[in-house]
Enzyme design. Structure first.
Site, PDB file in Angstrom:
ATOM      1  NE  ARG A   1      72.129   2.404  23.485  1.00  0.00           N
ATOM      2  CZ  ARG A   1      72.891   2.222  22.412  1.00  0.00           C
ATOM      3  NH1 ARG A   1      72.816   1.086  21.740  1.00  0.00           N
ATOM      4  NH2 ARG A   1      73.726   3.136  21.989  1.00  0.00           N
TER       5      ARG A   1
ATOM      6  CG  HIS B   1      72.891   8.053  20.024  1.00  0.00           C
ATOM      7  ND1 HIS B   1      73.429   7.952  21.292  1.00  0.00           N
ATOM      8  CD2 HIS B   1      73.485   7.048  19.299  1.00  0.00           C
ATOM      9  CE1 HIS B   1      74.273   6.936  21.329  1.00  0.00           C
ATOM     10  NE2 HIS B   1      74.322   6.384  20.138  1.00  0.00           N
TER      11      HIS B   1
ATOM     12  CD  GLN C   1      77.497   8.077  17.189  1.00  0.00           C
ATOM     13  OE1 GLN C   1      77.394   7.025  17.796  1.00  0.00           O
ATOM     14  NE2 GLN C   1      78.567   8.372  16.469  1.00  0.00           N
TER      15      GLN C   1
ATOM     16  CG  ASP D   1      71.650   5.493  12.131  1.00  0.00           C
ATOM     17  OD1 ASP D   1      72.256   4.402  12.197  1.00  0.00           O
ATOM     18  OD2 ASP D   1      70.887   5.900  13.043  1.00  0.00           O
TER      19      ASP D   1
ATOM     20  CB  CYS E   1      76.046   6.579  14.584  1.00  0.00           C
ATOM     21  SG  CYS E   1      74.549   5.761  14.034  1.00  0.00           S
TER      22      CYS E   1
ATOM     23  NE  ARG F   1      79.444   7.461  21.384  1.00  0.00           N
ATOM     24  CZ  ARG F   1      78.444   6.581  21.442  1.00  0.00           C
ATOM     25  NH1 ARG F   1      78.113   5.901  20.367  1.00  0.00           N
ATOM     26  NH2 ARG F   1      77.742   6.413  22.548  1.00  0.00           N
TER      27      ARG F   1
HETATM   28  N1   CP Z   1      76.708   4.139  17.754  1.00  0.00           N
HETATM   29  C1   CP Z   1      76.287   3.445  18.823  1.00  0.00           C
HETATM   30  O1   CP Z   1      75.709   3.982  19.760  1.00  0.00           O
HETATM   31  O2   CP Z   1      76.581   2.110  18.785  1.00  0.00           O
HETATM   32  P1   CP Z   1      76.077   0.994  19.787  1.00  0.00           P
HETATM   33  O3   CP Z   1      74.628   0.771  19.541  1.00  0.00           O
HETATM   34  O4   CP Z   1      76.916  -0.195  19.440  1.00  0.00           O
HETATM   35  O5   CP Z   1      76.317   1.452  21.200  1.00  0.00           O
HETATM   36  N1  NVA Z   2      69.364   4.827  14.944  1.00  0.00           N
HETATM   37  C1  NVA Z   2      70.015   3.665  15.478  1.00  0.00           C
HETATM   38  C2  NVA Z   2      71.274   4.065  16.161  1.00  0.00           C
HETATM   39  C3  NVA Z   2      72.069   2.943  16.764  1.00  0.00           C
HETATM   40  C4  NVA Z   2      73.301   3.424  17.440  1.00  0.00           C
HETATM   41  C5  NVA Z   2      69.081   2.968  16.445  1.00  0.00           C
HETATM   42  O1  NVA Z   2      68.398   3.651  17.220  1.00  0.00           O
HETATM   43  O2  NVA Z   2      68.991   1.732  16.414  1.00  0.00           O
END
Ligand code: CP
Ligand code: NVA
Length: 310
Positions: free
Chosen positions: A102, A129, A132, A220, A260, A288
């Site tokens: 990440r 992502h 997701q 989101d 998400c 997930r």
């Molecule tokens: N949707 C998602 O990726 O959640 P987290 O940021 O909690 O991993």
């Molecule tokens: N768009 C959000 C998604 C989190 C899962 C972010 O990047 O923070």
């Protein structure tokens, strides 16, 4: 496929295969059947940003497939003291069997992948992502029985999840309408890629136009991780883009609402809609786990995934 950096690293047929395997794994889990396919395999979770769902679902997925995982915050590694991503990647390739990363900057994922001899999975970047979207497609197919021809309305920020939704829709025949305020549109190259893949993509600044007759309404947060300095301005710019009862009334009666998560209740989505009968946000979050298991099998033990598809 060695890496999963973008949803477009998969073909339509590969996505369908992953969804079929995910459904089988979901059924098997209900009868407490867990696997040993990834016995003695280790997944490294290298996370520059926070996570609840992604971290837990990957860790549980590895555990339930007989393997194990290591979670690392780069600040606790030598990356935090300036060791290069390339050196790190070459070294960890000698220890573990896959990396789920990440990252703040998608370019770091590319560097990680270019220097690794093991699969690299995008566990969220500023650009996409994709994990997701596998869970989202599974949720949509469970609810609607198909993907092709459905209408998905994206309302809010044209962010990483939106970019992956555009590509996932394009690959699976979902018609996507994206409504964002001016200046917050999805990545233009992603929109071009989606259209090249045959996608039916509309980008507008009118949330009502996007939601009209939609089968799926997806939103989101307005302020993603990394955008926090813009939060005050974003709260103003996104105000007309809240998914609330009035907006949802424009969609089909049986439309499902996706998010998400994590959500900022009262900002991009109301409590009423998030807790309401159309909401499928918890199924999405659960899926997930199943889709990540299927993805890990595809990357690490591809010969095991096509058995017993229901
Ligand atoms: N949707 C998602 O990726 O959640 P987290 O940021 O909690 O991993
Ligand atoms: N768009 C959000 C998604 C989190 C899962 C972010 O990047 O923070």
């Amino acid at each position: 496929m060695k890496n999963f950096l973008s949803i477009k690293d998969l073909t339509r047929d590969e996505i369908i295969d992953i969804l079929d395997t995910s459904c089988r794994l979901k059924e098997e889990r209900k009868s407490s059947k867990t696997g040993e396919e990834l016995r003695k395999k280790t997944l490294l979770l290298l996370f520059e940003k926070r996570s609840t769902r992604t971290r837990i679902s990957f860790e549980v997925a590895m555990n339930e497939l007989g393997g194990t995982s290591i979670y690392l915050n780069p600040a606790d590694t030598q990356l935090g003291r300036g060791e290069t991503i390339g050196d790190t990647s070459r070294v960890v390739s000698r220890y573990v069997h896959a990396i789920a990363a990440r990252v703040n900057d998608h370019q770091r994922l590319i560097e990680l992948a270019e220097n690794s001899t093991i699969p690299v999975i995008n566990a969220l970047s500023d650009l996409e992502h994709p994990c997701q979207l596998l869970a989202d497609l599974m949720t949509i197919r469970e609810e609607k029985g198909r993907l092709e021809g459905l209408r998905l309305a994206w309302v809010g920020d044209g962010n990483n999840v939106c970019n992956s939704a555009i590509l996932a829709s394009s690959l699976t025949g979902i018609k996507i309408r994206v409504a964002t305020p001016k200046g917050y549109e999805p990545d233009q190259e992603i929109v071009r890629d989606g259209r090249r893949l045959g996608g039916n993509i509309t980008v507008t600044d009118d949330p009502r136009e996007a939601v009209k007759s939609a089968d799926i309404v997806y939103t989101d947060v307005w302020t993603s991780m990394g955008d926090e300095e813009e939060r005050e301005q974003r709260l103003i710019d996104f105000k007309p883009y809240q998914v609330n009862r009035e907006l949802l009334e424009m969609a089909k009666d049986d439309a499902i609402v996706l998010h998400c998560l994590p959500a900022h209740r009262g900002e991009e989505i109301t409590d009423e809609v998030m807790n309401g009968p159309n909401s499928r946000v918890l199924d999405q979050a659960e899926n997930r786990l199943h889709t990540e298991k299927a993805l890990l099998l595809r990357l690490l033990e591809p010969e095991t995934i096509n058995t017993q598809i229901p």
